[in-house]
Design a protein around this motif. Structure first.
Motif: not given
Length: 173
Positions: A60, A104, A106, A101
């Motif tokens: 991430n 992910a 993100q 998470p």
């Protein structure tokens, strides 16, 4: 040694003047109470701030304040918590985010995301002004155009190229 293995070893040993087996020692050993909270273990990963002001951690990206591209920072995750901190080399925390998470992909930021640009066609007034400027440029004579005379700059540059180097001062003894 676990208690099962200790029970298998029935040999007697002398400990503090008493003859006992390993199993008897294990049974008599007092155990401490379990701690109320787990040990605060931290995972610290060093990273580099991207030109966009992001730091990669476990798949991430986490944002940092502007003006730090290329800086080396530490991403600190205290195990068992749901936050991640980003700190300088001197451990000064510059950002704190919720933990996304793992893997992910993100981008986590403490600022609101940028508004997407709405593409609107130019208004009638804007189109009319653009047409007026095009006509003015096309109909203007060469005398109306701005001309920059660079001969002065060329003369200064030529003089600087031919300036003799500064004389070294003679040491007087």
């Amino acid at each position: 040694m676990d208690k099962l293995a200790a029970r298998m070893d029935e040999r007697r040993r002398t400990v503090d003047g008493a003859r006992v087996t390993v199993a008897e020692l294990a049974d008599a050993e007092p155990l401490s109470e379990l701690p109320a909270l787990p040990f605060a273990a931290e995972l610290v990963v060093e990273g580099t701030v991207t030109p966009q002001g992001l730091v990669a951690f476990e798949g991430n990206f986490y944002s940092v304040p502007p003006g730090l591209p290329g800086a080396r920072v530490g991403v600190i995750h205290r195990l068992g918590e749901d936050t991640v901190s980003i700190a300088t080399a001197s451990r000064a925390v510059i950002a704190r985010h919720r933990l996304a998470p793992r893997g992910a992909g993100q981008t986590v930021s403490d600022r609101a995301p940028c508004k997407s640009k709405v593409r609107r066609p130019p208004s009638e007034a804007a189109l009319a002004e653009a047409e007026r400027l095009r006509e003015q440029r096309a109909s203007g004579s060469t005398a109306e155009r701005v001309v920059i005379d660079l001969s002065h700059y060329a003369a200064v540059a030529d003089r600087l190229r031919h300036v003799p180097p500064p004389k070294e001062e003679e040491n007087e003894e």
